[in-house]
Scaffold this active site. Structure first.
Site, short mmCIF file in Angstrom:
data_model
loop_
_atom_site.label_atom_id
_atom_site.label_comp_id
_atom_site.label_asym_id
_atom_site.label_seq_id
_atom_site.Cartn_x
_atom_site.Cartn_y
_atom_site.Cartn_z
N ALA A 8 0.87 -1.33 0.13
CA ALA A 8 0.15 0.03 0.01
C ALA A 8 0.67 1.24 0.11
O ALA A 8 0.54 2.02 0.76
CB ALA A 8 -0.83 -0.16 1.13
N LYS A 188 5.28 -1.78 -21.68
CA LYS A 188 5.64 -0.89 -20.56
C LYS A 188 6.95 -0.98 -19.98
O LYS A 188 7.36 0.05 -19.54
CB LYS A 188 4.62 -1.19 -19.30
CG LYS A 188 4.72 -0.83 -18.26
CD LYS A 188 4.00 0.92 -17.99
CE LYS A 188 4.53 1.41 -17.06
NZ LYS A 188 3.91 1.27 -15.70
N SER A 261 8.92 6.06 -10.72
CA SER A 261 8.94 5.82 -9.40
C SER A 261 10.35 5.24 -8.83
O SER A 261 10.77 5.43 -7.98
CB SER A 261 8.17 4.51 -9.34
OG SER A 261 8.21 3.57 -10.49
N1 LIG Z 1 4.69 5.02 -8.48
C1 LIG Z 1 4.33 5.15 -9.54
O1 LIG Z 1 4.03 5.98 -10.31
C2 LIG Z 1 4.10 3.70 -10.49
C3 LIG Z 1 4.72 2.47 -9.94
N2 LIG Z 1 4.33 1.28 -10.38
C4 LIG Z 1 4.89 -0.01 -9.97
O2 LIG Z 1 4.10 -0.35 -8.87
C5 LIG Z 1 4.79 -1.09 -7.96
C6 LIG Z 1 4.59 -0.29 -6.46
O3 LIG Z 1 5.26 0.99 -6.72
P1 LIG Z 1 4.92 2.15 -5.62
O4 LIG Z 1 3.63 2.35 -5.21
O5 LIG Z 1 5.68 3.48 -6.41
O6 LIG Z 1 5.87 1.91 -4.44
P2 LIG Z 1 6.07 2.48 -3.25
O7 LIG Z 1 7.69 2.68 -2.81
O8 LIG Z 1 5.46 3.76 -2.86
O9 LIG Z 1 5.62 1.55 -2.37
C7 LIG Z 1 6.08 0.19 -2.16
C8 LIG Z 1 6.35 -0.24 -0.73
O10 LIG Z 1 7.75 0.41 -0.46
C9 LIG Z 1 7.75 0.39 0.99
N3 LIG Z 1 8.10 1.93 1.27
C10 LIG Z 1 7.87 2.73 0.19
N4 LIG Z 1 8.34 4.04 0.59
C11 LIG Z 1 8.94 4.02 1.75
C12 LIG Z 1 9.75 4.46 2.76
N5 LIG Z 1 9.86 6.07 2.44
N6 LIG Z 1 10.40 4.03 3.88
C13 LIG Z 1 10.14 2.76 4.18
N7 LIG Z 1 9.41 2.02 3.33
C14 LIG Z 1 8.97 2.52 2.15
C15 LIG Z 1 6.68 0.04 1.48
O11 LIG Z 1 6.57 -1.40 1.97
P3 LIG Z 1 7.59 -2.07 2.91
O12 LIG Z 1 7.62 -1.16 4.18
O13 LIG Z 1 6.99 -3.30 3.19
O14 LIG Z 1 9.04 -2.10 2.35
C16 LIG Z 1 5.53 0.24 0.30
O15 LIG Z 1 4.56 -0.94 0.42
C17 LIG Z 1 6.12 -1.07 -8.50
O16 LIG Z 1 6.53 -2.34 -9.18
C18 LIG Z 1 6.48 0.38 -9.23
O17 LIG Z 1 7.26 0.00 -10.41
C19 LIG Z 1 3.91 1.08 -11.69
C20 LIG Z 1 3.34 2.31 -12.14
C21 LIG Z 1 3.81 3.52 -11.90
C1 LIG Z 2 5.22 6.92 -14.68
C2 LIG Z 2 6.03 5.67 -15.48
C3 LIG Z 2 5.25 5.34 -16.70
C4 LIG Z 2 7.29 6.14 -15.72
O1 LIG Z 2 8.03 4.99 -16.26
C5 LIG Z 2 6.00 4.63 -14.38
O2 LIG Z 2 5.70 3.75 -14.62
C6 LIG Z 2 7.00 4.69 -13.00
O3 LIG Z 2 6.83 5.92 -12.61
O4 LIG Z 2 7.39 3.74 -12.69
#
Ligand SMILES: NC(=O)C1=CN([C@@H]2O[C@H](COP(=O)(O)OP(=O)(O)OC[C@H]3O[C@@H](n4cnc5c(N)ncnc54)[C@H](OP(=O)(O)O)[C@@H]3O)[C@@H](O)[C@H]2O)C=CC1
Ligand SMILES: CC(C)(CO)C(=O)C(=O)O
Length: 313
Positions: A8, A188, A261
């Site tokens: 999350a 992607k 990300s």
């Molecule tokens: N962000 C985006 O725009 C996009 C992301 N994605 C993909 O979606 C998936 C999830 O990405 P995303 O939601 O960005 O991931 P986040 O980094 O926001 O969250 C993933 C996990 O990382 C840990 N975490 C995140 N930030 C911190 C912090 N500052 N300190 C400690 N723990 C932290 C948490 O879990 P824990 O504590 O268990 O480690 C969290 O559930 C990935 O595969 C990403 O590549 C796909 C499309 C777009």
């Molecule tokens: C926004 C985008 C498409 C950039 O590659 C993405 O998936 C990410 O931030 O991980």
């Protein structure tokens, strides 16, 4: 529908929020204690297209699930790639015979992990063009629009994905069925294989990178390597279409101002990146298939170098 968001962070928060607002019973699961505590205390807060909101959504730490009696209709996986296996272990008591598991992580090969826990007929493999960021623990920053492509890995195909697609679309998440998800995933992965590593190393958002004089040449060289590997796996890529999709990331009016990300992970949060599941996966597969991948290898090395310089964890 009873939905678990497994992971999350930024994206899990977006999906959890939108599915909760559409009337589903959403449970968030994560491993980041400070984030969990703040969501328990204040609700999941977000700047959602400019509006400050907070929604009460249930959240659990992934280590406190054993006694929880919640069997999900749908699990949406949104961990980082390197956290996926541990999350599958944590949620296995909540994944029943009828639970569909939708994987929307960036990167290549996640089905190999998920199929150790879930039958193919219940796996929906997908990818998304939605974006999300975290302003800090407990608070997401969500703007722009996106889409989801997904495919069922079993023999039932589209019919077993319809209900999930309907629920996602009721939440305005713009989902559609793909008959060739591997091509979509590679497509992607080309976006991530260029934008994520390059913006991270060049310390740039996508629009600023895209406006440089070198952007086209670098992007074309990287995409050519992805396309060769994808073709070997019978996931043919339409290269001009992929390059056009990458260029949509440069648009300042839509997602151009977004820092990918990977940038958020390494530069903002000092965390290890998913590079080994994106460009690094192409290097490994290239080695296996006898395909040269110097651009992907160099970018993977640069990102690992930066991780070491910054002492990322
Ligand atoms: N962000 C985006 O725009 C996009 C992301 N994605 C993909 O979606 C998936 C999830 O990405 P995303 O939601 O960005 O991931 P986040 O980094 O926001 O969250 C993933 C996990 O990382 C840990 N975490 C995140 N930030 C911190 C912090 N500052 N300190 C400690 N723990 C932290 C948490 O879990 P824990 O504590 O268990 O480690 C969290 O559930 C990935 O595969 C990403 O590549 C796909 C499309 C777009
Ligand atoms: C926004 C985008 C498409 C950039 O590659 C993405 O998936 C990410 O931030 O991980």
């Amino acid at each position: 529908m009873k939905i678990i968001i497994a992971g999350a962070g930024a994206m899990g928060s977006r999906f959890g929020l939108m599915l909760h607002q559409a009337g589903n019973e959403v449970v968030l699961i994560d491993g980041w204690q400070e984030h969990i505590d703040l969501i328990k205390e204040h609700g999941l807060r977000a700047n959602f297209n400019g509006e400050e909101i907070a929604e009460k959504i249930v959240i659990y730490h992934q280590n406190e699930l054993e006694t929880l009696n919640f069997s999900a209709d749908l699990v949406i996986l949104f961990t980082k790639a390197m956290q996926l296996d541990a999350m599958m272990q944590s949620i296995k008591s909540m994944v029943g015979d009828q639970t569909k598991v939708l994987c929307l992580l960036n990167g290549i090969g996640h089905e190999d992990v998920i199929k150790q826990y879930v039958p193919l007929s219940n796996i929906l493999l997908g990818n998304t063009m939605w974006t999300a960021g975290l302003e800090g623990p407990g608070k997401a920053k969500l703007f722009g629009n996106g889409t989801i492509d997904l495919q069922n890995l079993g023999t039932e195909g589209k019919s077993s994905a319809n209900e999930v697609i309907e629920v996602l679309n009721e939440a305005k998440l713009n989902a559609r069925y793909s008959d060739n998800i591997l091509s979509s995933i590679y497509k992607k992965a080309c976006v991530n294989g260029t934008m994520n590593g390059l913006c991270t190393i060049l310390d740039s958002n996508m629009a600023s990178f895209g406006e440089t004089s070198v952007a086209d040449a670098i992007v074309e060289s990287i995409v050519a390597e992805f396309a060769q590997v994808a073709a070997y796996e019978k996931a043919e890529l339409n290269v001009p279409e992929v390059l056009a999709q990458i260029k949509t990331c440069y648009n300042r009016e839509t997602i151009g101002l977004h820092h990918p990300s990977m940038y958020q992970d390494l530069i903002i949060n000092n965390r290890l990146t998913e590079i080994d599941y994106i460009n690094g996966a192409i290097v490994r597969k290239g080695r296996e298939y006898g395909i040269e991948t110097p651009y992907c290898q160099f970018l993977t090395q640069l990102v690992h170098g930066k991780e070491e310089i910054l002492g990322a964890k």
